[in-house]
Design a protein around this motif. Structure first.
Motif, mmCIF file in Angstrom:
data_model
loop_
_atom_site.group_PDB
_atom_site.id
_atom_site.type_symbol
_atom_site.label_atom_id
_atom_site.label_comp_id
_atom_site.label_asym_id
_atom_site.label_seq_id
_atom_site.Cartn_x
_atom_site.Cartn_y
_atom_site.Cartn_z
ATOM 1 N N ILE A 30 8.049 -1.411 4.306
ATOM 2 C CA ILE A 30 8.409 -0.860 2.975
ATOM 3 C C ILE A 30 9.825 -0.556 2.647
ATOM 4 C CG2 ILE A 30 7.873 0.599 0.833
ATOM 5 C CD1 ILE A 30 5.054 0.971 2.137
ATOM 6 N N PRO A 31 10.618 -1.588 1.909
ATOM 7 C CA PRO A 31 12.048 -1.030 2.087
ATOM 8 C C PRO A 31 12.276 0.107 1.240
ATOM 9 C CG PRO A 31 11.601 -3.251 0.912
ATOM 10 C CD PRO A 31 10.491 -2.489 1.273
ATOM 11 N N LEU A 32 13.009 1.086 1.807
ATOM 12 C CA LEU A 32 13.269 2.354 1.139
ATOM 13 C C LEU A 32 13.676 2.564 0.017
ATOM 14 C CD1 LEU A 32 15.021 4.353 4.263
ATOM 15 C CD2 LEU A 32 12.758 4.584 3.475
ATOM 16 N N ASP A 33 14.477 1.460 -0.541
ATOM 17 C CA ASP A 33 15.193 1.467 -1.879
ATOM 18 C C ASP A 33 14.114 1.199 -2.855
ATOM 19 O OD1 ASP A 33 17.423 1.868 -3.056
ATOM 20 O OD2 ASP A 33 18.083 -0.073 -3.168
ATOM 21 N N ALA A 34 12.791 0.750 -2.632
ATOM 22 C CA ALA A 34 11.606 0.210 -3.377
ATOM 23 C C ALA A 34 10.840 1.676 -3.743
ATOM 24 C CB ALA A 34 10.996 -0.739 -2.831
ATOM 25 N N ILE A 35 11.074 2.667 -2.924
ATOM 26 C CA ILE A 35 10.124 3.964 -3.085
ATOM 27 C C ILE A 35 10.652 4.948 -4.262
ATOM 28 C CG2 ILE A 35 9.401 5.920 -2.052
ATOM 29 C CD1 ILE A 35 9.376 4.310 0.705
ATOM 30 N N ASP A 36 9.921 5.299 -5.014
ATOM 31 C CA ASP A 36 10.186 6.145 -6.246
ATOM 32 C C ASP A 36 9.974 7.550 -5.363
ATOM 33 O OD1 ASP A 36 11.180 7.184 -8.655
ATOM 34 O OD2 ASP A 36 9.000 7.419 -9.251
ATOM 35 N N HIS A 37 8.910 7.903 -4.906
ATOM 36 C CA HIS A 37 8.560 9.153 -4.469
ATOM 37 C C HIS A 37 7.203 9.141 -3.628
ATOM 38 C CE1 HIS A 37 6.204 9.405 -7.820
ATOM 39 N NE2 HIS A 37 5.299 10.251 -7.549
ATOM 40 N N ILE A 38 6.949 9.990 -2.771
ATOM 41 C CA ILE A 38 5.706 10.102 -1.807
ATOM 42 C C ILE A 38 5.113 11.155 -2.094
ATOM 43 C CG2 ILE A 38 5.142 10.062 0.572
ATOM 44 C CD1 ILE A 38 7.714 8.742 1.065
ATOM 45 N N GLU A 39 3.791 11.076 -2.444
ATOM 46 C CA GLU A 39 2.932 12.319 -2.476
ATOM 47 C C GLU A 39 1.870 12.580 -1.255
ATOM 48 O OE1 GLU A 39 0.395 10.935 -5.668
ATOM 49 O OE2 GLU A 39 1.972 11.351 -7.180
ATOM 50 N N VAL A 40 1.754 13.665 -0.784
ATOM 51 C CA VAL A 40 1.099 14.054 0.421
ATOM 52 C C VAL A 40 -0.161 14.972 -0.145
ATOM 53 C CG1 VAL A 40 0.835 15.165 2.662
ATOM 54 C CG2 VAL A 40 2.988 14.037 2.025
ATOM 55 N N LEU A 41 -1.365 14.437 -0.029
ATOM 56 C CA LEU A 41 -2.509 15.232 -0.474
ATOM 57 C C LEU A 41 -3.025 15.719 0.784
ATOM 58 C CD1 LEU A 41 -3.671 12.481 -3.088
ATOM 59 C CD2 LEU A 41 -2.160 14.448 -3.543
ATOM 60 N N THR A 42 -3.449 16.987 0.780
ATOM 61 C CA THR A 42 -4.040 17.586 2.032
ATOM 62 C C THR A 42 -5.597 18.251 1.713
ATOM 63 O OG1 THR A 42 -3.076 19.662 1.819
ATOM 64 C CG2 THR A 42 -2.088 17.823 3.514
ATOM 65 N N GLN A 43 -5.608 18.927 0.391
ATOM 66 C CA GLN A 43 -6.679 19.600 -0.090
ATOM 67 C C GLN A 43 -7.331 18.718 -1.135
ATOM 68 O OE1 GLN A 43 -7.259 22.666 0.790
ATOM 69 N NE2 GLN A 43 -5.439 22.587 2.082
ATOM 70 N N GLY A 44 -8.600 18.567 -0.731
ATOM 71 C CA GLY A 44 -9.443 17.807 -1.748
ATOM 72 C C GLY A 44 -9.182 16.090 -1.990
ATOM 73 N N ALA A 45 -8.731 15.689 -0.567
ATOM 74 C CA ALA A 45 -8.233 14.227 -0.601
ATOM 75 C C ALA A 45 -9.723 13.631 -0.418
ATOM 76 C CB ALA A 45 -7.345 13.861 0.503
ATOM 77 N N ALA A 46 -10.552 14.031 0.407
ATOM 78 C CA ALA A 46 -11.761 13.713 0.692
ATOM 79 C C ALA A 46 -12.601 13.305 -0.538
ATOM 80 C CB ALA A 46 -12.604 14.206 1.840
#
Length: 146
Positions: A30-46
């Protein structure tokens, strides 16, 4: 020596193999310039993504901007001149008609090889850790003189 573009392309699917054709995701694709933001979900992802997401989920949100452009470039090397690394990335957002968008990103990367290994001088003569006499300097490595 040729480098593999896709490091996960060589899958050993042998009976009894512990891998059985499994490979991790290559996020380097994935080119870095294509990324807007990154979400990390730890609680309740299941609860949202199922039992495969018990440890958590990483959502990579791509750019959706219908306007604007960017161009980035980097270049560098090690002090000795080897290991030349360069990258060029471009992103452009377009709006073909109202309510639609096209966002295109292109990236080219090159990472040159380097060899900074040398004989551990402490092993050559442990009695004299700083003594490098008897070693011949050959480019980036020191070789014993015979």
């Amino acid at each position: 020596m040729a480098k593999r573009r896709h490091t996960t392309a060589n899958l050993a699917v042998a009976s009894g193999s512990p891998y059985q054709g499994g490979a991790s995701v290559d996020l380097n694709f994935i080119p870095l310039d294509a990324i807007d933001h990154i979400e990390v979900l730890t609680q309740g992802a299941a609860a949202q993504y199922g039992t495969d997401a018990i440890a958590g989920v990483i959502n990579i949100i791509l750019k959706k901007s219908p306007s604007g452009a960017s161009l980035q470039g980097t270049y560098g090397s090690y002090y000795g001149g080897d290991g030349i690394t360069s990258a060029v990335s471009a992103n452009v957002g377009l709006q073909p008609h109202s309510g639609a968008y096209i966002n295109v990103t292109a990236e080219v990367r090159n990472h040159g090889h380097s060899n900074v290994g040398a004989i551990d001088e402490r092993v050559v003569n442990p009695a004299k850790p700083g003594d490098v006499s008897g070693l011949q300097h050959d480019g980036g490595a020191r070789l014993p003189v015979h």
